[in-house]
Design a protein around this motif. Structure first.
Motif, PDB file in Angstrom:
ATOM      1  N   MET A  51      -5.217   7.299   5.212  1.00 39.38           N
ATOM      2  CA  MET A  51      -5.250   6.382   6.385  1.00 39.38           C
ATOM      3  C   MET A  51      -4.847   5.024   6.036  1.00 39.38           C
ATOM      4  N   ALA A  52      -4.106   4.342   6.791  1.00 35.95           N
ATOM      5  CA  ALA A  52      -3.407   3.011   6.415  1.00 35.95           C
ATOM      6  C   ALA A  52      -4.480   1.888   7.396  1.00 35.95           C
ATOM      7  N   VAL A  53      -4.998   1.012   6.824  1.00 34.17           N
ATOM      8  CA  VAL A  53      -5.708   0.287   7.410  1.00 34.17           C
ATOM      9  C   VAL A  53      -5.144  -1.498   7.246  1.00 34.17           C
ATOM     10  N   ALA A  54      -4.988  -2.224   8.404  1.00 38.13           N
ATOM     11  CA  ALA A  54      -4.544  -3.733   8.484  1.00 38.13           C
ATOM     12  C   ALA A  54      -5.295  -4.589   9.055  1.00 38.13           C
ATOM     13  N   ASP A  55      -5.994  -5.246   8.257  1.00 38.08           N
ATOM     14  CA  ASP A  55      -6.834  -6.471   8.902  1.00 38.08           C
ATOM     15  C   ASP A  55      -6.392  -7.877   8.817  1.00 38.08           C
ATOM     16  N   TRP A  56      -7.152  -8.453   9.571  1.00 35.82           N
ATOM     17  CA  TRP A  56      -6.891 -10.037   9.942  1.00 35.82           C
ATOM     18  C   TRP A  56      -7.243 -10.821   8.398  1.00 35.82           C
ATOM     19  N   GLY A  57      -7.680  -9.924   7.547  1.00 26.36           N
ATOM     20  CA  GLY A  57      -7.772 -10.728   6.146  1.00 26.36           C
ATOM     21  C   GLY A  57      -6.540 -10.992   5.432  1.00 26.36           C
ATOM     22  N   GLN A  58      -5.335 -10.277   6.414  1.00 35.24           N
ATOM     23  CA  GLN A  58      -3.796 -10.146   5.892  1.00 35.24           C
ATOM     24  C   GLN A  58      -3.595  -9.558   4.619  1.00 35.24           C
ATOM     25  N   LYS A  59      -4.357  -8.203   4.756  1.00 40.50           N
ATOM     26  CA  LYS A  59      -4.430  -7.067   3.839  1.00 40.50           C
ATOM     27  C   LYS A  59      -3.907  -5.880   4.293  1.00 40.50           C
ATOM     28  N   LEU A  60      -3.155  -5.134   3.547  1.00 43.21           N
ATOM     29  CA  LEU A  60      -2.880  -3.671   3.941  1.00 43.21           C
ATOM     30  C   LEU A  60      -3.492  -2.598   2.875  1.00 43.21           C
ATOM     31  N   SER A  61      -4.142  -1.836   3.311  1.00 43.61           N
ATOM     32  CA  SER A  61      -4.995  -0.972   2.490  1.00 43.61           C
ATOM     33  C   SER A  61      -5.012   0.490   2.670  1.00 43.61           C
ATOM     34  N   PHE A  62      -5.158   1.466   1.828  1.00 40.72           N
ATOM     35  CA  PHE A  62      -4.923   2.772   1.935  1.00 40.72           C
ATOM     36  C   PHE A  62      -6.227   3.568   1.524  1.00 40.72           C
ATOM     37  N   LEU A  74      -9.782  10.400   3.189  1.00 40.64           N
ATOM     38  CA  LEU A  74     -10.811  10.898   4.188  1.00 40.64           C
ATOM     39  C   LEU A  74     -12.200  10.512   3.709  1.00 40.64           C
ATOM     40  N   SER A  75     -12.381  10.914   2.128  1.00 39.09           N
ATOM     41  CA  SER A  75     -13.581  10.738   1.749  1.00 39.09           C
ATOM     42  C   SER A  75     -14.203   9.292   1.646  1.00 39.09           C
ATOM     43  N   GLY A  76     -13.222   8.186   2.051  1.00 39.14           N
ATOM     44  CA  GLY A  76     -13.695   6.809   2.095  1.00 39.14           C
ATOM     45  C   GLY A  76     -13.274   6.218   0.748  1.00 39.14           C
ATOM     46  N   LYS A  77     -12.507   6.878  -0.377  1.00 44.27           N
ATOM     47  CA  LYS A  77     -12.136   6.407  -1.555  1.00 44.27           C
ATOM     48  C   LYS A  77     -10.883   5.759  -1.414  1.00 44.27           C
ATOM     49  N   GLN A  78     -10.771   4.388  -1.770  1.00 43.88           N
ATOM     50  CA  GLN A  78      -9.585   3.586  -1.421  1.00 43.88           C
ATOM     51  C   GLN A  78      -8.406   4.100  -2.478  1.00 43.88           C
ATOM     52  N   ILE A  79      -7.205   4.035  -1.796  1.00 43.52           N
ATOM     53  CA  ILE A  79      -6.021   4.573  -2.802  1.00 43.52           C
ATOM     54  C   ILE A  79      -5.459   3.000  -3.292  1.00 43.52           C
ATOM     55  N   GLY A  80      -5.217   3.017  -4.434  1.00 46.36           N
ATOM     56  CA  GLY A  80      -4.492   1.615  -5.056  1.00 46.36           C
ATOM     57  C   GLY A  80      -5.444   0.371  -4.347  1.00 46.36           C
ATOM     58  N   LYS A  81      -4.488  -0.829  -4.620  1.00 45.15           N
ATOM     59  CA  LYS A  81      -5.222  -2.116  -4.402  1.00 45.15           C
ATOM     60  C   LYS A  81      -4.774  -2.462  -3.039  1.00 45.15           C
ATOM     61  N   ASP A  82      -5.391  -3.489  -2.571  1.00 41.91           N
ATOM     62  CA  ASP A  82      -5.124  -4.100  -1.207  1.00 41.91           C
ATOM     63  C   ASP A  82      -3.670  -4.625  -1.536  1.00 41.91           C
ATOM     64  N   ARG A  83      -2.751  -4.768  -0.493  1.00 40.59           N
ATOM     65  CA  ARG A  83      -1.483  -5.544  -0.633  1.00 40.59           C
ATOM     66  C   ARG A  83      -1.657  -6.710   0.183  1.00 40.59           C
ATOM     67  N   SER A  84      -1.219  -7.545  -0.039  1.00 41.53           N
ATOM     68  CA  SER A  84      -1.166  -8.915   0.786  1.00 41.53           C
ATOM     69  C   SER A  84      -0.161  -8.887   1.646  1.00 41.53           C
ATOM     70  N   LEU A  85      -0.292  -9.395   2.888  1.00 42.50           N
ATOM     71  CA  LEU A  85       0.712  -9.442   3.696  1.00 42.50           C
ATOM     72  C   LEU A  85       1.387 -10.734   4.271  1.00 42.50           C
ATOM     73  N   ASN A  86       0.555 -11.806   4.063  1.00 43.43           N
ATOM     74  CA  ASN A  86       1.032 -13.222   4.245  1.00 43.43           C
ATOM     75  C   ASN A  86       0.926 -13.507   5.969  1.00 43.43           C
ATOM     76  N   PHE A  87       0.459 -12.558   6.672  1.00 41.81           N
ATOM     77  CA  PHE A  87       0.273 -12.613   8.249  1.00 41.81           C
ATOM     78  C   PHE A  87      -0.571 -11.712   8.794  1.00 41.81           C
ATOM     79  N   ASP A  88      -1.124 -12.192   9.911  1.00 38.75           N
ATOM     80  CA  ASP A  88      -2.222 -11.414  10.768  1.00 38.75           C
ATOM     81  C   ASP A  88      -1.501 -10.174  11.513  1.00 38.75           C
ATOM     82  N   PRO A  89      -1.857  -8.941  10.701  1.00 37.88           N
ATOM     83  CA  PRO A  89      -1.109  -7.786  11.354  1.00 37.88           C
ATOM     84  C   PRO A  89      -1.998  -7.245  12.739  1.00 37.88           C
ATOM     85  N   CYS A  90      -1.025  -7.005  13.677  1.00 32.39           N
ATOM     86  CA  CYS A  90      -1.602  -6.508  14.947  1.00 32.39           C
ATOM     87  C   CYS A  90      -1.459  -5.094  15.305  1.00 32.39           C
ATOM     88  N   CYS A  91      -0.530  -4.492  14.596  1.00 37.71           N
ATOM     89  CA  CYS A  91      -0.101  -3.146  14.875  1.00 37.71           C
ATOM     90  C   CYS A  91       0.520  -2.367  13.728  1.00 37.71           C
TER      91      CYS A  91
END
Length: 1032
Positions: free
Chosen positions: A45-56, A59-76
């Motif tokens: 699952m890919a997750v985009a938040d308004w903390g300007q981060k992209l995370s993966f 299903l078990s809830g375990k994060q894959i890799g580190k958060d990736r900075s986006l430098n903008f607020d993702p809306c979609c």
């Protein structure tokens, strides 16, 4: 959720997994998306938040890799349908393309307001974008191919951030992960250059091995470059920017720069020493240049009117192939600048790296192969040709590179059509089928190009044609130059027989054509090449025709042909193998008796076919009596064989030995022994008898054993006539005679102890057991039981009143191993004999007829008198002591003379039966004429019976001629032994008691006993001589 928490629930709304983001409410979750790819091992699952981060997350809830900075607020956020890319849009007013791992690849499109939604059309590259101002944009993404090729190595971009290097020959692949957008790729020998947005990476192979696929980073040029084309060399990289070429070292330092008149459309490294490589450059204005990395000046190779799309140079760098913008392939001679030829419908071209005159080009869905100036050979192929090595063509279709194996048959046949065998061989070496190799070999052979033909036949491993070529080469070395003859041999090998025959005839070798046709069984054609009625050739042709008829299963025709050709042996072999007896006897009767070999072969087949009559006729025709004898023997026609043996005694051995063997095989051993004896094979006769004797003893057939031992003794006596074996054979004779007497007597003992009823009188059994006991003073022969003998003696002695002897027998039995069946009887007898007087009945005491001495029943000296040592003579039936005394002849008297003297029967003075009384002063005497004294006075032989009292040596009775003359023929019995034995003479002392001697075995019997036994058995009970046999 707005508070930064992700809740994963099932269909019924129950929460299964809860994920709390680190930013909490400061990082509200604005968009999430599941990866639709089925190739992933876990649901992602890919997750985009308004903390300007992209995370993966899994299903078990375990994060894959580190958060990736986006430098903008993702809306979609939206995945491509296969999950390989991600689209993101938001406050930056643009839609960006990311890899599935979150690496930004670039901008899809810029908008005038925030992007609130973006979606990908399933199974396509179309993207739709929706903005805050209400606008909707529709984009098509095109992913260009980024790749590089050098000979067998092909490198291409995969997933936008990876580079895969593929070895086109071994099919090995290696993936290099760059984790950034790959913009350009260049490959050359052991170098690999990859351009990323902010740097260029230079890789090198670990080793110089041509199949090594392990790359390592050699240099990094951390600079941002903008270029249309990238080329790498051993020590430099070349950047192409519109009209300008820049040469940089691996450290990023610009060393040289070339400015062109027009846009650069094509650039290719054509090899060279490290640091001095050459480049082939094609411009839009049609100019083609050669540039060396270490030289500032470009060399113009040629100028054409149309723009260059693709270039390649031949292996020897003498020819240049160009594809222009009109899809025309033009081939030039580099040195003369001359246009050699041109072909339409080309989008790419490549020279064969292993053959100077071959190139291929693709276009219009076809692959075109052109050799020299021959017409183009086409076959269907989608894609672009990028390389041509031997028989492999490297083709790029869409995004995949493949190595296509293309047989070089078409160009090879083009060379063959023009009789260019060596060039055709070079093409074939690139790769053709076995059938093409064979065709090349045949064409070269017919063209008498033996060197090329030999190489081609070696490829297909055709030893037959290689032998032909070798033989032709050797003949050429010997000075033969007639090519027609060579070509005729070639045609005959290829099956073109009529062409070969014409060439043979043209070259003056009709005999070779004749041989060829006869070997092929083409006799009608062969007759055309026969000489002027030569009978030898005609016979040879008929013989070969017969051979052919035989091979095609026409045996009768073959036989007739063989007979007409005079090949009688072959005709006989066929007739015999098919069992044609009538044809065989017909051939045999036609043949002359001097032709032994075919006649003998006929006879052999008659024997195999069980027709002994015809075989005998054939043997008689050639006079082969030995083979005739063998025939009678093999067919067991003994009467004919014996008749032939009577006429020709030299074949006696050949007849009687097999006859004896046949008798032995049919269990007729006695007859076999006689046959061996008759054939003069004394050794075999003795061996048969010894085996018979042994078997008889083992089987307790003691009467047979006695008979066989007697026969053995007579055989030994027969052999003893040979002076070299006389002593040994005479010793055996006496030994076997003794054994025969023992077994003959023991036969009665064995029957008495084994059978419930006795066939002999007690006195006979008593005499036999005494005889055996006195004879077994040393070794006991096989099969004779002392227990049985003593047991019989004890019982008969007790029954007849010889209690002393019975007691002695029982005592002897106590020291022997007694069978259980006799144990009780012997123990009882041993006890009861103690109650009997310790003396023997006087009626049983034997009398010596020489000295009139009564001998004890138990005689330590054996079967001789204890007083005069005269051997007793026993009856062979009752074993009583016979009233016979053996006498010997004086020296100088021969057997013939002795018999003649005895036969004289000189008259004796007549005596009267009277008595005389004599009276004296003190006595009165009565004298009778029949007293012993009076006989002694009248009979000279009786006087000879006297001997010296008390002597321990036996003194034989020796008679003179006068004594012999006085004897009566009926009182004398003579054992007429054959040489080398002397005759034995016996005198009966009681003439009125008749004694009979068998004329064959010389055993003595009471006449009444002998006559009774002969009537019972119709033969002598000892030697089994039939009553009608006149004897010796």
């Amino acid at each position: 959720m707005f508070n930064g928490i992700i809740s994963i629930r099932n269909k019924s709304g129950e929460e299964k997994v809860k994920i709390e983001r680190p930013g909490g409410s400061l990082s509200p979750i604005w968009s999430i998306s599941w990866n639709p790819s089925r190739e992933e091992h876990n649901d992602i699952m890919a997750v985009a938040d308004w903390g300007q981060k992209l995370s993966f997350y899994q299903l078990s809830g375990k994060q894959i890799g580190k958060d990736r900075s986006l430098n903008f607020d993702p809306c979609c956020i939206s995945y491509f349908s296969k999950g390989e890319y991600i689209l993101l849009g938001g406050s930056d007013k643009q839609v960006s393309l990311f890899t599935k791992d979150g690496v930004r690849l670039g901008t899809v499109g810029e908008q005038n307001s925030w992007v609130w939604t973006c979606k990908v059309k399933p199974e396509s590259n179309y993207v739709v974008v929706g903005c805050q101002d209400g606008t909707i944009s529709f984009y098509q993404l095109i992913f260009s191919t980024v790749h590089g090729l050098y000979k067998n190595r092909y490198a291409y971009r995969d997933s936008m951030t990876d580079v895969i290097v593929q070895h086109l020959i071994t099919e090995q692949k290696v993936r290099i992960k760059c984790k950034d957008l790959v913009k350009k790729i260049a490959i050359y020998k052991n170098r690999l250059a990859i351009q990323l947005p902010e740097k260029i990476l230079i890789y090198e192979l670990y080793s110089d091995d041509s199949s090594d696929m392990h790359y390592r980073v050699k240099e990094k040029i951390v600079k941002k470059f903008e270029c249309n084309l990238l080329v790498v060399c051993a020590n430099h990289i070349i950047l192409c920017q519109e009209k300008r070429l820049q040469c940089l070292s691996f450290n990023g330092v610009k060393e040289r720069e070339w400015q062109m008149e027009s846009l650069i459309r094509y650039i290719k490294v054509i090899g060279g020493p490290p640091g001095r490589e050459g480049l082939l450059v094609g411009l839009k204005n049609g100019q083609i240049l050669k540039i060396f990395v270490d030289n500032l000046f470009a060399i113009v190779l040629l100028k054409q009117a149309t723009a260059v799309r693709c270039l390649d140079m031949s292996a020897s760098r003498n020819k240049l192939a160009v594809v222009d913008e009109n899809d025309t392939c033009l081939v030039y001679d580099i040195h003369s600048k001359e246009l050699l030829f041109q072909e339409p419908n080309a989008n790419s071209v490549a020279w064969n790296t292993q053959c100077e005159d071959m190139l291929c080009f693709s276009g219009g869905g076809y692959l075109n192969i052109k050799a020299s100036t021959f017409p183009v050979h086409q076959q269907k192929l989608q894609g672009f040709v990028v390389g041509y090595n031997g028989s492999k063509i490297f083709c790029l279709h869409v995004f995949s590179m493949s190595a296509v194996e293309v047989p070089q048959s078409a160009p090879m046949y083009q060379y063959l059509d023009r009789k260019m065998y060596k060039e055709a061989y070079q093409i074939a070496c690139l790769g053709v089928t076995d059938a093409d190799w064979r065709e090349l070999a045949m064409e070269a052979l017919e063209g008498l190009e033996f060197e090329t033909a030999k190489k081609a036949f070696t490829r297909v491993q055709d030893l037959r044609y290689l032998e032909l070529i070798t033989s032709i080469e050797e003949r050429k070395k010997r000075g033969e130059t007639n090519n027609d003859l060579f070509l005729a041999d070639v045609f005959s090998y290829q099956g073109k027989f009529h062409e070969a025959a014409k060439l043979y005839k043209r070259s003056g070798h009709e005999n070779l054509a004749l041989d060829m046709y006869t070997d092929l069984c083409m006799f009608e054609y062969a007759k055309d090449f026969l000489g002027s009625g030569d009978p030898k050739e005609t016979k040879m042709l008929i013989t070969k025709q017969a051979d052919w008829a035989r091979n095609i299963n026409e045996p009768k025709a073959a036989v007739e042909m063989y007979i007409s050709a005079g090949e009688h042996v072959k005709a006989i072999e066929i007739s015999g193998s098919h069992g044609w007896v009538d044809m065989l006897i017909d051939i045999a009767r036609r043949l002359d008796k001097a032709e032994r070999e075919p006649l003998l072969l006929c006879a052999d087949y008659f024997k195999k076919l069980d027709n002994s009559g015809y075989a005998a006729e054939t043997y008689l025709k050639i006079g082969d009596l030995k083979s005739l004898v063998q025939l009678h023997v093999e067919t067991q026609r003994w009467d004919e064989a014996f008749a032939l043996g009577e006429k020709h005694p030299e074949f006696k051995v050949d007849i009687y030995v097999p006859y004896a063997q046949w008798l032995a095989e049919n269990d007729r051993f006695e007859e076999a022994q006689k046959a061996f004896h008759k054939a003069g094979r004394q050794g075999e006769a003795v061996r048969v008898l010894e085996q018979l004797t042994h078997n008889a003893v083992v089987e307790s057939r003691f009467s047979d054993a006695a008979y066989y031992y007697w026969m053995l003794s007579m055989q030994c006596l027969d052999i003893a006539q040979d002076p070299a074996q006389k002593d040994a054979m005479l010793s055996k004779f006496h030994h076997f005679q003794h054994l025969a007497e023992l077994y003959h007597g023991y036969h009665a003992i064995q029957r008495y102890t084994e059978e419930p009823f006795s066939f002999h009188l007690p006195e006979t059994l008593f005499n036999i057991s005494r005889f055996l006991l006195h004879s077994l003073t040393k070794d006991t022969p096989l099969g004779i039981s002392k227990v049985n003998t003593l047991f019989t003696l004890a019982k008969q002695s007790k029954a007849l009143g010889a209690y002393k002897l019975a007691r002695h027998a029982y005592d002897k039995l106590q020291g022997l191993q007694i069978p259980a069946r006799f144990q009780k009887s012997i123990e009882l007898g041993s006890l009861t004999i103690r109650s009997k007087p310790f003396h023997d009945s006087e009626e049983l005491v034997p009398l010596c007829y020489r000295c009139s001495t009564n001998n004890p029943l138990l005689n330590n000296l054996g079967n001789v008198c204890i007083n005069c040592r005269q051997p007793f003579v026993f009856s062979a039936s009752s074993y009583e002591v016979l009233h016979l005394v053996e006498f010997y002849l004086e020296e100088g008297i021969t057997d013939e003379e002795a018999v003649s003297l005895i036969d004289l029967e000189a008259p004796r003075p007549k005596r009267e039966n009277k008595w005389q009384e004599i009276t004296s002063n003190n006595s009165q005497t009565l004298r009778l004429d029949e007293t012993m004294d009076s006989m002694g006075d009248d009979d000279p032989f009786t006087a000879k019976l006297s001997f010296e009292q008390g002597g321990s040596e036996f003194v034989p009775v020796v008679v003179s001629r006068s004594v012999l003359r006085s004897m009566s023929r009926r009182d004398v019995l003579i054992k007429r032994w054959p040489p080398p034995l002397q005759w034995q003479y016996f005198r009966s002392l009681l003439p009125d008691a008749s004694i009979t001697m068998c004329p064959s075995c010389f055993q003595m019997f009471h006449s009444e006993d002998y006559e009774l036994l002969v009537l019972q058995h119709t033969c002598c009970p000892y030697c089994r001589r039939p009553i009608d046999d006149p004897g010796p």
